[in-house]
Scaffold this motif. Sequence first.
Motif, PDB file in Angstrom:
ATOM      1  N   UNK B  11      38.736  48.792 -41.343  1.00 41.04           N
ATOM      2  CA  UNK B  11      38.950  47.420 -41.849  1.00 41.04           C
ATOM      3  C   UNK B  11      40.406  46.987 -41.731  1.00 41.04           C
ATOM      4  N   UNK B  12      41.311  47.900 -41.960  1.00 44.19           N
ATOM      5  CA  UNK B  12      42.729  47.581 -41.828  1.00 44.19           C
ATOM      6  C   UNK B  12      43.091  47.268 -40.379  1.00 44.19           C
ATOM      7  N   UNK B  13      42.646  48.110 -39.493  1.00 36.83           N
ATOM      8  CA  UNK B  13      42.897  47.907 -38.066  1.00 36.83           C
ATOM      9  C   UNK B  13      42.474  46.516 -37.618  1.00 36.83           C
ATOM     10  N   UNK B  14      41.265  46.157 -37.991  1.00 38.94           N
ATOM     11  CA  UNK B  14      40.732  44.857 -37.599  1.00 38.94           C
ATOM     12  C   UNK B  14      41.548  43.726 -38.193  1.00 38.94           C
ATOM     13  N   UNK B  15      41.903  43.869 -39.459  1.00 39.03           N
ATOM     14  CA  UNK B  15      42.646  42.810 -40.138  1.00 39.03           C
ATOM     15  C   UNK B  15      43.984  42.563 -39.461  1.00 39.03           C
ATOM     16  N   UNK B  16      44.669  43.630 -39.129  1.00 41.61           N
ATOM     17  CA  UNK B  16      45.979  43.516 -38.501  1.00 41.61           C
ATOM     18  C   UNK B  16      45.893  42.851 -37.141  1.00 41.61           C
ATOM     19  N   UNK B  17      44.970  43.342 -36.342  1.00 37.28           N
ATOM     20  CA  UNK B  17      44.829  42.781 -35.001  1.00 37.28           C
ATOM     21  C   UNK B  17      44.444  41.313 -35.057  1.00 37.28           C
TER      22      UNK B  17
END
Lengths: 158, 158
Positions: B11-17
């Motif tokens: 979820x963090x990865x997606x949010x950042x990108x």
Amino acid sequence: MESFDLSTFLPYRLAILSERISRRLALEYGRSHGISVPEWRVLVHLARSKQASVREIHSYANLEKPRVSRTVAKLQAAGMVRKVTGKQDSRLVEISLTEKGQTVLGEILPAALEFEDRLVQALSAEEHAMCIEIAEKLHAVLDDDPLAPMRSQLDTPD
Amino acid sequence: MESFDLSTFLPYRLAILSERISRRLALEYGRSHGISVPEWRVLVHLARSKQASVREIHSYANLEKPRVSRTVAKLQAAGMVRKVTGKQDSRLVEISLTEKGQTVLGEILPAALEFEDRLVQALSAEEHAMCIEIAEKLHAVLDDDPLAPMRSQLDTPD
DNA sequence: TGACATTCGTTTCGATTGCAACGATAAAGA
DNA sequence: TCTTTATCGTTGCAATCGAAACGAATGTCA
């Protein structure tokens, strides 16, 4: 122009998916402990680094500096975090988890991991790997773009 | 608990990108015409549907209802949008693009598409296809989750 | 017909946001 | 040393946000 379809527009697609996942995840730690997204990120980062400055959290957890400052203040008021003025350099503050902070994070983490696991389980191993690779390639496009916002250090593969 | 790494958390990865891409894209229509993300989505949706109610835009462009209302008001003040009270049902308003709205959108769209193209070009055809498929699978997990926020209609594959 | 429930769009409110100063401390250069 | 520059964390401010409440209009059912 009239043939343009928002729903197939990659940036839109990503935004929608990401927001939905974020919201669902935030329920996990929000309902149980009143933790917000920035608070969650700060807690998680501190669990790793044991001690960090505002600057570091800003660079690694992808939060604006003022936001880190306010978030840490709130966590401190809630007794989850400790702030100590730096010894050598009195400009920076050493931020660390308190007992309570560790306890709370320990209570939240399992549900968060379980949720992530549900997502990952929906993907094959190949898909999961490619998902990461795709994200990396898209980041690379932005890395080459002078107008794009900088990438936070945490997300930069060493 | 201490081995948890935020940077590999999906979820963090997606949010950042997603956030990074959104910000970069917003520069494209923000700098040139002072258009914000919600305004961009409303304009784009109206270009497709020619005429829509607040409710429809809400359902299709993934914007909260109050936000649509305000955004439309702002666009109307800027002369890009027209609001007419419904004939049969006077509760709903028929919202449509003005000449100016079409012109502005026509000026913004090429840059937005060019930006998306740069992203897509970084992926192979296989990766692009899998990217969409992965997004779909992740959405499906949330569709099965009663606690997850509903998916906007636009994003639901027919 | 009249009472009730539902839908639509707007508005209100408190909280959060990003951006731009700001004071305080430390480092660098004359 | 003394001035200047850079860094760190905080604060101010204006804009934005989401959730709930609201009035107006329609639909439903007795």
